[in-house]
Design a protein around this motif. Structure first.
Motif, short mmCIF file in Angstrom:
data_model
loop_
_atom_site.label_atom_id
_atom_site.label_comp_id
_atom_site.label_asym_id
_atom_site.label_seq_id
_atom_site.Cartn_x
_atom_site.Cartn_y
_atom_site.Cartn_z
N MET A 1 0.84 -1.19 0.00
CA MET A 1 0.00 0.00 0.00
C MET A 1 0.88 1.25 0.00
SD MET A 1 -2.87 1.19 2.80
CE MET A 1 -3.96 -0.19 2.42
N ALA A 2 0.47 2.22 -0.81
CA ALA A 2 1.24 3.46 -0.89
C ALA A 2 1.09 4.27 0.38
CB ALA A 2 0.77 4.27 -2.09
N MET A 3 2.16 4.97 0.73
CA MET A 3 2.14 5.89 1.88
C MET A 3 2.18 7.29 1.30
SD MET A 3 4.91 3.75 4.17
CE MET A 3 5.00 4.91 5.53
N THR A 4 1.03 7.96 1.26
CA THR A 4 0.94 9.26 0.61
C THR A 4 0.97 10.38 1.64
OG1 THR A 4 -1.49 9.17 0.65
CG2 THR A 4 -0.39 8.31 -1.31
N GLY A 5 1.36 11.56 1.17
CA GLY A 5 1.43 12.71 2.06
C GLY A 5 2.73 12.71 2.85
N PRO A 6 3.01 13.80 3.57
CA PRO A 6 4.24 13.89 4.37
C PRO A 6 4.24 12.86 5.49
CG PRO A 6 2.75 15.71 4.87
CD PRO A 6 2.17 15.02 3.69
N GLN A 7 5.36 12.20 5.65
CA GLN A 7 5.46 11.13 6.65
C GLN A 7 6.15 11.55 7.94
OE1 GLN A 7 3.91 8.05 6.26
NE2 GLN A 7 3.05 9.20 4.54
N LYS A 8 6.83 12.66 7.91
CA LYS A 8 7.46 13.19 9.12
C LYS A 8 6.70 14.45 9.55
CE LYS A 8 10.94 10.24 9.45
NZ LYS A 8 10.64 9.35 8.32
N ILE A 9 6.41 14.55 10.82
CA ILE A 9 5.66 15.68 11.37
C ILE A 9 6.63 16.85 11.57
CG2 ILE A 9 4.32 16.47 13.36
CD1 ILE A 9 3.61 13.40 13.70
N PRO A 10 6.31 18.02 11.05
CA PRO A 10 7.22 19.16 11.20
C PRO A 10 7.57 19.44 12.65
CG PRO A 10 5.46 19.67 9.64
CD PRO A 10 5.10 18.36 10.27
N GLY A 11 8.86 19.56 12.92
CA GLY A 11 9.32 19.89 14.26
C GLY A 11 9.40 18.73 15.23
N ALA A 12 9.02 17.53 14.79
CA ALA A 12 9.02 16.39 15.70
C ALA A 12 10.45 15.96 16.04
CB ALA A 12 8.25 15.23 15.10
N ASP A 13 10.64 15.48 17.26
CA ASP A 13 11.91 14.92 17.71
C ASP A 13 11.97 13.46 17.22
OD1 ASP A 13 13.85 13.53 19.40
OD2 ASP A 13 13.86 15.33 20.65
N LEU A 14 13.04 13.12 16.51
CA LEU A 14 13.18 11.78 15.95
C LEU A 14 14.21 10.94 16.70
CD1 LEU A 14 13.09 12.68 12.14
CD2 LEU A 14 11.20 11.91 13.57
N SER A 15 14.58 11.37 17.91
CA SER A 15 15.60 10.64 18.65
C SER A 15 15.11 9.26 19.11
CB SER A 15 16.05 11.46 19.87
OG SER A 15 14.97 11.72 20.75
N LEU A 16 13.79 9.06 19.13
CA LEU A 16 13.22 7.76 19.48
C LEU A 16 12.40 7.22 18.30
CD1 LEU A 16 12.07 8.51 23.16
CD2 LEU A 16 13.98 7.04 22.44
N PHE A 17 12.96 7.33 17.11
CA PHE A 17 12.29 6.83 15.90
C PHE A 17 12.66 5.36 15.70
CE2 PHE A 17 11.76 6.17 11.33
CZ PHE A 17 10.49 6.70 11.14
N PHE A 18 11.63 4.51 15.56
CA PHE A 18 11.84 3.07 15.44
C PHE A 18 11.40 2.52 14.09
CE2 PHE A 18 10.60 3.99 19.95
CZ PHE A 18 11.88 3.85 20.50
N GLY A 19 10.95 3.40 13.20
CA GLY A 19 10.36 2.94 11.94
C GLY A 19 11.33 2.34 10.95
N ASP A 20 12.62 2.45 11.21
CA ASP A 20 13.60 1.87 10.30
C ASP A 20 14.43 0.79 10.98
OD1 ASP A 20 14.93 3.48 12.06
OD2 ASP A 20 15.85 4.79 10.57
N GLY A 21 13.90 0.22 12.06
CA GLY A 21 14.65 -0.78 12.81
C GLY A 21 13.90 -2.09 12.97
N GLN A 22 14.18 -2.76 14.06
CA GLN A 22 13.63 -4.09 14.32
C GLN A 22 12.11 -4.10 14.33
OE1 GLN A 22 14.89 -5.62 18.11
NE2 GLN A 22 13.68 -7.51 17.95
N TYR A 23 11.50 -3.02 14.78
CA TYR A 23 10.05 -2.98 14.96
C TYR A 23 9.35 -2.11 13.92
CZ TYR A 23 11.18 -5.16 19.39
OH TYR A 23 11.65 -6.03 20.36
N SER A 24 9.97 -1.92 12.76
CA SER A 24 9.32 -1.15 11.71
C SER A 24 8.00 -1.81 11.34
CB SER A 24 10.22 -1.02 10.49
OG SER A 24 10.55 -2.31 9.98
N GLY A 25 7.01 -0.95 10.98
CA GLY A 25 5.67 -1.45 10.77
C GLY A 25 5.30 -1.65 9.31
N SER A 26 4.01 -1.87 9.10
CA SER A 26 3.47 -2.08 7.76
C SER A 26 2.96 -0.78 7.19
CB SER A 26 2.32 -3.09 7.82
OG SER A 26 2.75 -4.32 8.37
N ALA A 27 3.01 -0.67 5.87
CA ALA A 27 2.48 0.52 5.20
C ALA A 27 0.96 0.48 5.24
CB ALA A 27 2.97 0.56 3.76
#
Length: 318
Positions: free
Chosen positions: A1-27
């Motif tokens: 499934m396509a992921m449309t629109g901006p995927q990062k929230i403006p100004g959000a802190d990404l120091s605890l971002f897990f979407g590219d690691g062991q627990y990345s989720g489904s589109a």
């Protein structure tokens, strides 16, 4: 499934971002949001992402602002809901999940004993059923962005029950069929296969009204950052060439009012730096035979000293 629109929230802190690691989720394509409360006073790492929501909203009690920590892309499934084996989807059911740092438990409505430390509601943490407007506005800002950029409707239609009555079989939890068709905003207490009762009776209608720009009341207090931004904009306007007459009229009006009523006017550093230019501009205004507020007449003498007082002849009319 396509992921449309901006995927990062403006100004959000990404120091605890897990979407590219062991627990990345489904589109997926988000069409609803689910609110949780962390039931703790600080941000956690959710077992290194194993049970993380899409974002965590962390109130800063000193600045009265809300910080966004993003853990997964907007259209990526998070992991904060229970999903029973063999049952229909929960986390992957197009849901954007928000953890609100704080509590919904009335037992912690005024104070919260954790270990050897006692925390105070409104000082150290937010009790979300009675959250201040600045905290609700932080959530509303996120809801509005998700509505504008990803189409999550600014609606709910659900009853948010007070905890602990919201726990378990609470009379407001959706069936699996209702959940699969739901769009808008719900709470953890509404999701099937789950028994949690958060976020309690948060004022969902007020938050949604804030997000839509239709909330009543006197408005939210400005943060210090917003006050500074406004002050700097006014200062820049005053110092610009086209701000001369505006500044002269405004100053004469205020000084006349203050002098007539014996109101002391304290000089701030920025006012002090304006004094030489202000004197020149006021004299130019008067020399141009433009009547000023409060009775100052053309040809009069105006001098703005360090204490911002009118000289005799400036016309401080009663």
């Amino acid at each position: 499934m396509a992921m449309t629109g901006p995927q990062k929230i403006p100004g959000a802190d990404l120091s605890l971002f897990f979407g590219d690691g062991q627990y990345s989720g489904s589109a997926m394509e988000v069409n609803c949001g689910c609110l949780h409360t962390t039931e703790g006073p600080s941000v956690v790492d959710y077992n290194r992402g194993a049970v993380a929501p899409t974002v965590t909203l962390a109130p800063d009690m000193s600045s009265r602002t809300v910080k966004v920590y993003q853990h997964f892309d907007v259209d990526e499934s998070a992991r904060a809901l229970v999903h029973a084996s063999g049952q229909p989807a929960t986390n992957t059911a197009n849901v954007f999940q928000v953890e609100l740092v704080g509590t919904c438990d009335p037992a912690n409505a005024t104070s919260w004993r954790i270990g050897s430390k006692t925390y105070r509601a409104g000082v150290d943490y937010v009790y979300w059923p009675a959250a201040p407007d600045w905290a609700l506005q932080g959530l509303a800002n996120l809801m509005r962005w998700l509505s504008d950029k990803h189409g999550i409707p600014l609606k709910s239609g659900l009853q948010f029950k007070a905890y602990p009555g919201s726990y378990g079989a609470n009379g407001v939890r959706m069936s699996q069929a209702q959940w699969s068709q739901f769009t808008g905003w719900c709470g953890h207490q509404h999701v099937p296969q789950n028994d949690h009762g958060d976020p309690g009776n948060i004022d969902i209608n007020r938050v949604l009204a804030m997000a839509a720009g239709t909330a009543g009341g006197t408005g939210m207090a400005l943060t210090q950052g917003e006050i500074d931004q406004i002050a700097n904009a006014v200062y820049a306007k005053i110092m610009s060439p086209d701000g001369r007459d505006w500044m002269a009229f405004a100053t004469l009006t205020w000084l006349d009012y203050a002098a007539a009523r014996n109101i002391p006017v304290n000089a701030e550093p920025k006012w002090q730096s304006l004094i030489p230019s202000l004197n020149t501009n006021l004299k130019a205004l008067i020399a141009g035979s433009v009547p000023a507020s409060g009775g100052a007449q053309p040809g009069g003498t105006v001098n703005v000293s360090g204490s911002l007082k009118l000289e005799p002849g400036a016309g401080a009319g009663a």
